[in-house]
Design a protein around this motif. Structure first.
Motif, PDB file in Angstrom:
ATOM      1  N   GLU A 174       0.812  -1.218   0.000  1.00  0.00           N
ATOM      2  CA  GLU A 174       0.000   0.000   0.000  1.00  0.00           C
ATOM      3  C   GLU A 174       0.846   1.269   0.000  1.00  0.00           C
ATOM      4  N   LYS A 175       2.176   1.122   0.086  1.00  0.00           N
ATOM      5  CA  LYS A 175       3.103   2.261   0.121  1.00  0.00           C
ATOM      6  C   LYS A 175       2.748   3.230   1.250  1.00  0.00           C
ATOM      7  N   THR A 176       2.566   2.659   2.446  1.00  0.00           N
ATOM      8  CA  THR A 176       2.280   3.473   3.623  1.00  0.00           C
ATOM      9  C   THR A 176       3.273   3.136   4.730  1.00  0.00           C
ATOM     10  N   ILE A 177       3.512   4.126   5.590  1.00  0.00           N
ATOM     11  CA  ILE A 177       4.389   3.952   6.745  1.00  0.00           C
ATOM     12  C   ILE A 177       3.672   4.520   7.962  1.00  0.00           C
ATOM     13  N   GLU A 178       3.528   3.702   9.008  1.00  0.00           N
ATOM     14  CA  GLU A 178       2.967   4.177  10.266  1.00  0.00           C
ATOM     15  C   GLU A 178       4.091   4.320  11.273  1.00  0.00           C
ATOM     16  N   ILE A 179       4.196   5.510  11.856  1.00  0.00           N
ATOM     17  CA  ILE A 179       5.272   5.799  12.796  1.00  0.00           C
ATOM     18  C   ILE A 179       4.663   6.148  14.154  1.00  0.00           C
ATOM     19  N   PHE A 180       5.037   5.404  15.181  1.00  0.00           N
ATOM     20  CA  PHE A 180       4.618   5.699  16.545  1.00  0.00           C
ATOM     21  C   PHE A 180       5.679   6.620  17.147  1.00  0.00           C
ATOM     22  N   VAL A 181       5.263   7.847  17.492  1.00  0.00           N
ATOM     23  CA  VAL A 181       6.216   8.862  17.945  1.00  0.00           C
ATOM     24  C   VAL A 181       5.820   9.375  19.323  1.00  0.00           C
ATOM     25  N   ASN A 182       6.783  10.014  19.990  1.00  0.00           N
ATOM     26  CA  ASN A 182       6.525  10.525  21.331  1.00  0.00           C
ATOM     27  C   ASN A 182       6.439  12.038  21.389  1.00  0.00           C
ATOM     28  N   SER A 183       6.401  12.681  20.207  1.00  0.00           N
ATOM     29  CA  SER A 183       6.387  14.149  20.231  1.00  0.00           C
ATOM     30  C   SER A 183       5.328  14.762  19.335  1.00  0.00           C
ATOM     31  N   GLY A 184       4.356  13.976  18.893  1.00  0.00           N
ATOM     32  CA  GLY A 184       3.216  14.508  18.166  1.00  0.00           C
ATOM     33  C   GLY A 184       3.584  15.289  16.924  1.00  0.00           C
ATOM     34  N   HIS A 185       2.954  16.453  16.786  1.00  0.00           N
ATOM     35  CA  HIS A 185       3.125  17.258  15.585  1.00  0.00           C
ATOM     36  C   HIS A 185       4.569  17.746  15.388  1.00  0.00           C
ATOM     37  N   GLN A 186       5.351  17.794  16.454  1.00  0.00           N
ATOM     38  CA  GLN A 186       6.745  18.231  16.320  1.00  0.00           C
ATOM     39  C   GLN A 186       7.556  17.274  15.453  1.00  0.00           C
ATOM     40  N   ALA A 187       7.056  16.043  15.306  1.00  0.00           N
ATOM     41  CA  ALA A 187       7.800  15.045  14.529  1.00  0.00           C
ATOM     42  C   ALA A 187       7.626  15.217  13.029  1.00  0.00           C
ATOM     43  N   LEU A 188       6.637  15.963  12.595  1.00  0.00           N
ATOM     44  CA  LEU A 188       6.318  16.037  11.170  1.00  0.00           C
ATOM     45  C   LEU A 188       7.492  16.537  10.341  1.00  0.00           C
ATOM     46  N   GLY A 189       8.133  17.590  10.821  1.00  0.00           N
ATOM     47  CA  GLY A 189       9.257  18.165  10.072  1.00  0.00           C
ATOM     48  C   GLY A 189      10.384  17.166   9.880  1.00  0.00           C
ATOM     49  N   GLU A 190      10.721  16.435  10.947  1.00  0.00           N
ATOM     50  CA  GLU A 190      11.816  15.464  10.856  1.00  0.00           C
ATOM     51  C   GLU A 190      11.476  14.322   9.906  1.00  0.00           C
ATOM     52  N   LEU A 191      10.228  13.903   9.889  1.00  0.00           N
ATOM     53  CA  LEU A 191       9.826  12.803   9.015  1.00  0.00           C
ATOM     54  C   LEU A 191       9.844  13.225   7.545  1.00  0.00           C
ATOM     55  N   VAL A 192       9.365  14.424   7.275  1.00  0.00           N
ATOM     56  CA  VAL A 192       9.382  14.921   5.893  1.00  0.00           C
ATOM     57  C   VAL A 192      10.822  15.121   5.426  1.00  0.00           C
ATOM     58  N   THR A 193      11.671  15.622   6.317  1.00  0.00           N
ATOM     59  CA  THR A 193      13.086  15.798   5.965  1.00  0.00           C
ATOM     60  C   THR A 193      13.742  14.460   5.633  1.00  0.00           C
ATOM     61  N   ALA A 194      13.418  13.434   6.413  1.00  0.00           N
ATOM     62  CA  ALA A 194      13.964  12.105   6.137  1.00  0.00           C
ATOM     63  C   ALA A 194      13.510  11.587   4.783  1.00  0.00           C
ATOM     64  N   ALA A 195      12.254  11.856   4.420  1.00  0.00           N
ATOM     65  CA  ALA A 195      11.740  11.425   3.115  1.00  0.00           C
ATOM     66  C   ALA A 195      12.480  12.128   1.989  1.00  0.00           C
ATOM     67  N   VAL A 196      12.686  13.431   2.128  1.00  0.00           N
ATOM     68  CA  VAL A 196      13.385  14.199   1.087  1.00  0.00           C
ATOM     69  C   VAL A 196      14.807  13.676   0.906  1.00  0.00           C
ATOM     70  N   LYS A 197      15.501  13.408   1.994  1.00  0.00           N
ATOM     71  CA  LYS A 197      16.883  12.891   1.923  1.00  0.00           C
ATOM     72  C   LYS A 197      16.955  11.572   1.157  1.00  0.00           C
ATOM     73  N   ASN A 198      15.860  10.795   1.193  1.00  0.00           N
ATOM     74  CA  ASN A 198      15.849   9.486   0.532  1.00  0.00           C
ATOM     75  C   ASN A 198      15.132   9.526  -0.817  1.00  0.00           C
ATOM     76  N   ASN A 199      14.907  10.765  -1.329  1.00  0.00           N
ATOM     77  CA  ASN A 199      14.242  10.946  -2.626  1.00  0.00           C
ATOM     78  C   ASN A 199      12.881  10.262  -2.682  1.00  0.00           C
ATOM     79  N   VAL A 200      12.140  10.411  -1.604  1.00  0.00           N
ATOM     80  CA  VAL A 200      10.784   9.855  -1.523  1.00  0.00           C
ATOM     81  C   VAL A 200       9.801  11.018  -1.386  1.00  0.00           C
ATOM     82  N   VAL A 201       8.750  10.984  -2.207  1.00  0.00           N
ATOM     83  CA  VAL A 201       7.718  12.020  -2.164  1.00  0.00           C
ATOM     84  C   VAL A 201       6.602  11.564  -1.228  1.00  0.00           C
ATOM     85  N   VAL A 202       6.248  12.402  -0.252  1.00  0.00           N
ATOM     86  CA  VAL A 202       5.145  12.117   0.665  1.00  0.00           C
ATOM     87  C   VAL A 202       3.867  12.681   0.050  1.00  0.00           C
TER      88      VAL A 202
END
Length: 316
Positions: free
Chosen positions: A259-287
């Protein structure tokens, strides 16, 4: 009403139920969840007296399943996942048959069949053969058969599989009403919203063991990540999952390659969004989309029972 104490069951050298313990109070609606092969059906079969257990004890209404099997069976009604009806017989004749199997006779069994047909909303189809019924109608008569002897404990194993939404809602409301009237319910389902709607307490079983038990709120508070973030991506890469795993915010990652989905259980809520998007960009993956949700029963179930993360990595 029910007490299962350190019960074990083996088939040959394979132990499929490993010291299961839980109790269900009189008048309670209890959900029993677990993935395929977890030991749910074996446990239910032992409660019903259909399978002997190797160790431990099961009591229903204070009676031992081993010592008083016939008395136990009179107290229990079972709704199996497979339809347990005679297709060439009418709905009413099916109910009469099962009522007689439970010892009802004469006017009593006929009166009870009419009451059950009214309760499941199929009195107008009483004379029609089961083979002419829709899947949802067969399910409703299947439930009716288990109610003929007015059981104290009703065990329902995936009673809404493969039916239309209208029939499903009718069944759920029927079960809710039975519980309000004082009947004890054990309900198994793959549909988490059904269990949340019906059950006060929930037990989760996996690999033959009870791994969690409690109310919905109790269980959701056990999530190791306070928030779940679900990302849909254009391409599924193990390198992205590895990088997300390494982030300090991450408690657990579950990837679905198909399904090309990733579920991430995080401990910092909305603060994690930036780090996750940055990780996707570094790996040439479009969210393509990203969702943030609070802990729920489904996310807990996945976290406790999902066997792998990513492309074959073990649970974190």
């Amino acid at each position: 009403m029910l007490h299962v104490n350190r019960v074990r069951k083996s088939f040959g050298k394979t132990e499929v139920v490993k010291g299961v313990t839980f109790s269900v109070e009189k008048g309670e609606a209890f959900g029993l969840l677990g993935p395929n092969g977890a030991g749910k059906s074996t446990t239910i079969s032992m409660i019903c007296g259909l399978l002997p257990y190797n160790e431990g004890e099961i009591t229903v209404g204070g009676f031992s399943v081993k010592d008083r099997p016939l008395e136990i069976k009179r107290k229990i009604g079972v709704v199996p996942q497979d339809i347990a009806l005679y297709p060439t017989m009418s709905a009413r004749d099916n109910l009469l048959f099962w009522g007689k199997m439970y010892g009802l006779s004469g006017r009593n069994v006929k009166k009870r069949a009419d009451e059950v047909l009214d309760f499941v909303g199929l009195h107008d189809r009483a004379k029609d053969k089961i083979e002419t019924f829709s899947g949802g109608m067969k399910r409703r008569i299947n439930i009716g058969a288990a109610l003929m002897h007015k059981p104290e404990l009703l065990i329902m194993d995936e009673p809404t599989v493969g039916i239309d939404p209208q029939s499903r809602n009718h069944i759920l409301e029927t079960v809710k009403e039975l519980n309000k009237e004082g009947m004890t319910i054990i309900y198994t389902s793959h549909y988490m919203e059904e269990v949340e709607f019906l059950c006060e307490r929930i037990g989760i079983i996996d690999h033959g063991e009870v791994i969690a038990i409690g109310t919905k709120d109790d269980l959701c508070n056990r999530l190791s990540g306070g928030t779940i973030i679900k990302m849909e991506v254009n391409v599924f890469k193990s390198s992205l999952l590895d990088e997300i795993n390494s982030l300090p915010i991450t408690e657990k990652v579950i990837g679905n390659e198909e399904e090309k989905t990733i579920e991430i259980f995080v401990n910092s809520g909305h603060q994690a969004l930036g780090e996750l998007v940055t990780a996707a960009v570094k790996n040439n993956v479009v969210v393509s989309s990203i969702q943030v949700q609070e802990p729920n029963l489904e996310s807990l179930f996945l976290q406790l029972t999902w066997p792998f993360t990513g492309l074959g990595g073990m649970n974190l």
